[in-house]
Structures are given as structure tokens and as C-alpha cells.
Design an enzyme around this catalytic site. Structure first.
Site, short mmCIF file in Angstrom:
data_model
loop_
_atom_site.label_atom_id
_atom_site.label_comp_id
_atom_site.label_asym_id
_atom_site.label_seq_id
_atom_site.Cartn_x
_atom_site.Cartn_y
_atom_site.Cartn_z
N ASP A 196 -0.11 -7.88 3.29
CA ASP A 196 -1.33 -7.57 4.03
C ASP A 196 -2.44 -8.36 3.36
O ASP A 196 -2.93 -7.97 2.29
CB ASP A 196 -1.59 -6.07 3.99
CG ASP A 196 -2.87 -5.66 4.69
OD1 ASP A 196 -3.61 -6.54 5.17
OD2 ASP A 196 -3.15 -4.44 4.76
N TYR A 209 -1.07 -7.30 -1.81
CA TYR A 209 -1.93 -6.50 -0.94
C TYR A 209 -3.36 -6.84 -1.31
O TYR A 209 -3.88 -6.39 -2.33
CB TYR A 209 -1.63 -5.01 -1.13
CG TYR A 209 -2.57 -4.07 -0.41
CD1 TYR A 209 -2.96 -4.32 0.91
CD2 TYR A 209 -3.05 -2.92 -1.03
CE1 TYR A 209 -3.81 -3.45 1.57
CE2 TYR A 209 -3.89 -2.05 -0.37
CZ TYR A 209 -4.27 -2.31 0.93
OH TYR A 209 -5.12 -1.46 1.59
N GLU A 212 0.83 -1.22 0.00
CA GLU A 212 0.00 0.00 0.00
C GLU A 212 0.86 1.27 0.00
O GLU A 212 0.72 2.14 0.84
CB GLU A 212 -0.95 0.00 1.19
CG GLU A 212 -2.12 0.97 1.03
CD GLU A 212 -3.08 0.97 2.21
OE1 GLU A 212 -4.11 1.65 2.10
OE2 GLU A 212 -2.81 0.30 3.22
N ASP A 260 0.52 1.77 11.51
CA ASP A 260 -0.53 0.96 12.11
C ASP A 260 -0.31 -0.53 11.87
O ASP A 260 -0.81 -1.36 12.61
CB ASP A 260 -1.93 1.39 11.63
CG ASP A 260 -2.05 1.46 10.12
OD1 ASP A 260 -1.08 1.12 9.43
OD2 ASP A 260 -3.13 1.88 9.63
N HIS A 261 0.46 -0.87 10.83
CA HIS A 261 0.83 -2.26 10.57
C HIS A 261 2.27 -2.51 11.02
O HIS A 261 3.10 -1.61 10.96
CB HIS A 261 0.72 -2.60 9.08
CG HIS A 261 -0.68 -2.71 8.59
ND1 HIS A 261 -1.32 -3.93 8.43
CD2 HIS A 261 -1.57 -1.77 8.20
CE1 HIS A 261 -2.55 -3.72 7.97
NE2 HIS A 261 -2.73 -2.43 7.82
#
Length: 272
Positions: A138, A101, A13, A261-262
């Protein structure tokens, strides 16, 4: 990156447009000199600006140096073709590496059916045809109850972990998560089918089957999520079971909060 020195570094991303890639490659090469411009590979969304995108960086002199990287795969799916969600590395003497992703099902679950019935099924077919393969990225799904922080307070959590409670019954009295992208019954069941159809194992669970309270994502909408360990495990390394898995891990990003956040995930394999 300096500590781990991965032979293959995958970024999810990145949200870049193709016109941004050259400048980003130069910047990354200055920050990470072991990953020169010539060994950086990007795929970008052409369907929408500032959206999706996957990159793969190959370490100079590493085992994957000299491999070929391609974007997408042959199919009729416009999302695969235009949203820059998948790169494949093939290098002599190595398993194939797929960085992906996976599409989020959306706040209103408007992509749920597509994700389960089209994306997952096509990805499984593609990976199955590659031979020994590593899939990293992800994957936008919490496969097991222990991958969902909400489940830990459930009175029958031990039975869930033991596989004694069907996925659909794990949400009794807990309606919110069942309607959240990545946590739905449909996605979790589809993920199980993906592993079966593509003949892959979850590297982290294979190496650390008893790991508890280990997550790779913490929503930034609630500041206390990370300090209270209210997270989800959405990021994975999947691998063909015949590969020699030495380790699999999720690195802490506590020091990077709230910018990340990841958390980075990875795996180490012994080569013949």
C-alpha cells in the site's frame, strides 16, 4: 492464496503487537499450510499499539524458500525504525523484494511534508542500492489521473491520460481530492520522482497501459462506492525495468465486501 499460490505473500497494516505475532503465525499456518511458521516474518509498530505493521510469508518449496528477511533499513528516520513499515527479502538468484506500507499523509495532511521529502526520498535511495528489486504494498498514492475515480468525469480526461495536463492543473474545479491524503499534487509528483530516482516501473501500468476504471481501494464510508466503482488505486507492485514481467494484476474482493477495503495486488516474473 490457494488459487494464486504466491511464492511471496505480503500483508500490509496488520496492526499486531509483537506479543500477538506467535499466535497469529500458528493461526496463519493452519489456514495456509504452504506457509509454515518458520517462513513467516512480521514487523510491528513499537511506537503505537494497533498501528501499521507488515508481514511477509514465504511459500515452502517455492523459489524464495531459504531467503533472508530483515525489517527496516539503516537510516536515521525514527518512523522507519519504530512503525514496522518495511520488510526486505533477499534470496539467492532472485531480485530483492521489499514489502512496505507507506505512511498516510493524514486527514489534516500533517505528514505530507515528511512523506514527500523524507520517506519517499529515503526509500528511493534504499531501493536504488539494492540492484534488481520488486517493491509491493500500500503505497498510499494515486499516481496517475486514471488511478482516481473523480477524474473520469473531467472534460479533459483524455488529455490528462495522454500526459498533456500538468498534475497541478488536473484539479481545476475539483478542490476536494487535491486536499485528500494520497491524492495531493505533492504526493503524486513525489511518486513520479520516486520511480525515477529508484529506477522502477509501475508493473500494472507497464503490463496494462490502457486499463481503465481499475482500482485497488474503495472507501467504506460510502456503501455505494464499490458497486459504482468509485475507487482509488493506492496499492502497487513496482519493479526494476530489467526484470522479465510476465503479468501484473489487481484481484477483485467484491465477495469480501465490506470486510476488505483494499484489493490484493500482485505480479508474476519470469526468472532466468
Amino acid at each position: 492464496v490457494g488459487d494464486e499460490k504466491p511464492d511471496v505473500l505480503c500483508l500490509n497494516e496488520h496492526k499486531l503487537q509483537e506479543s500477538h505475532v506467535d499466535a497469529m503465525k500458528e493461526e496463519l499456518a493452519s489456514l495456509l499450510p504452504d506457509y509454515p511458521v518458520s517462513l513467516q516474518h512480521f514487523t510491528c509498530s513499537t511506537a503505537k499499539k494497533g498501528y501499521s505493521g507488515v508481514a511477509m510469508l514465504i511459500r515452502k518449496g517455492g523459489v524464495a524458500d531459504g531467503g533472508d528477511v530483515t525489517a527496516g533499513y539503516e537510516c536515521d528516520d525514527d518512523i522507519v525504525k519504530t512503525e514496522g513499515r518495511l520488510l526486505t527479502l533477499k534470496a539467492p538468484g532472485l531480485p530483492t523484494v521489499v514489502a512496505t506500507y507507506v505512511p498516510n499523509s493524514g486527514q489534516k495532511l500533517d505528514r505530507l511534508q515528511y512523506r514527500c521529502e523524507t520517506w519517499d526520498r529515503n526509500l528511493a535511495t534504499y531501493v536504488k542500492g539494492l540492484g534488481n528489486t520488486i517493491v509491493i504494498g500500500d503505497l498510499n498514492c494515486c499516481h496517475l489521473p486514471e488511478d482516481i475515480h473523480n477524474m473520469y468525469t473531467r472534460p479533459n480526461f483524455a488529455e490528462m491520460r495522454a500526459g498533456e495536463v500538468p498534475v497541478a492543473e488536473q484539479y481545476k474545479g475539483l478542490s476536494g481530492p487535491a486536499k485528500q491524503a494520497g491524492l495531493t499534487v505533492e504526493e503524486r509528483q513525489s511518486f513520479s520522482q520516486l520511480l525515477k530516482d529508484a529506477d522502477l516501473v509501475d508493473a500494472f501500468r507497464a503490463k496494462h497501459p490502457e486499463a481503465s476504471g481499475v482500482f485497488s481501494y474503495y472507501s467504506q464510508r460510502v456503501v455505494q462506492n464499490r458497486p459504482m466503482n468509485r475507487g482509488l488505486r493506492l496499492d502497487y507492485v513496482l519493479a526494476s525495468p530489467s526484470l522479465k514481467l510476465a503479468d501484473a494484476f489487481i484481484l477483485s474482493t467484491d465477495e469480501a465486501w465490506p470486510f476488505a477495503d483494499h484489493s490484493p495486488v500482485g505480479a508474476v516474473f519470469a526468472l532466468d
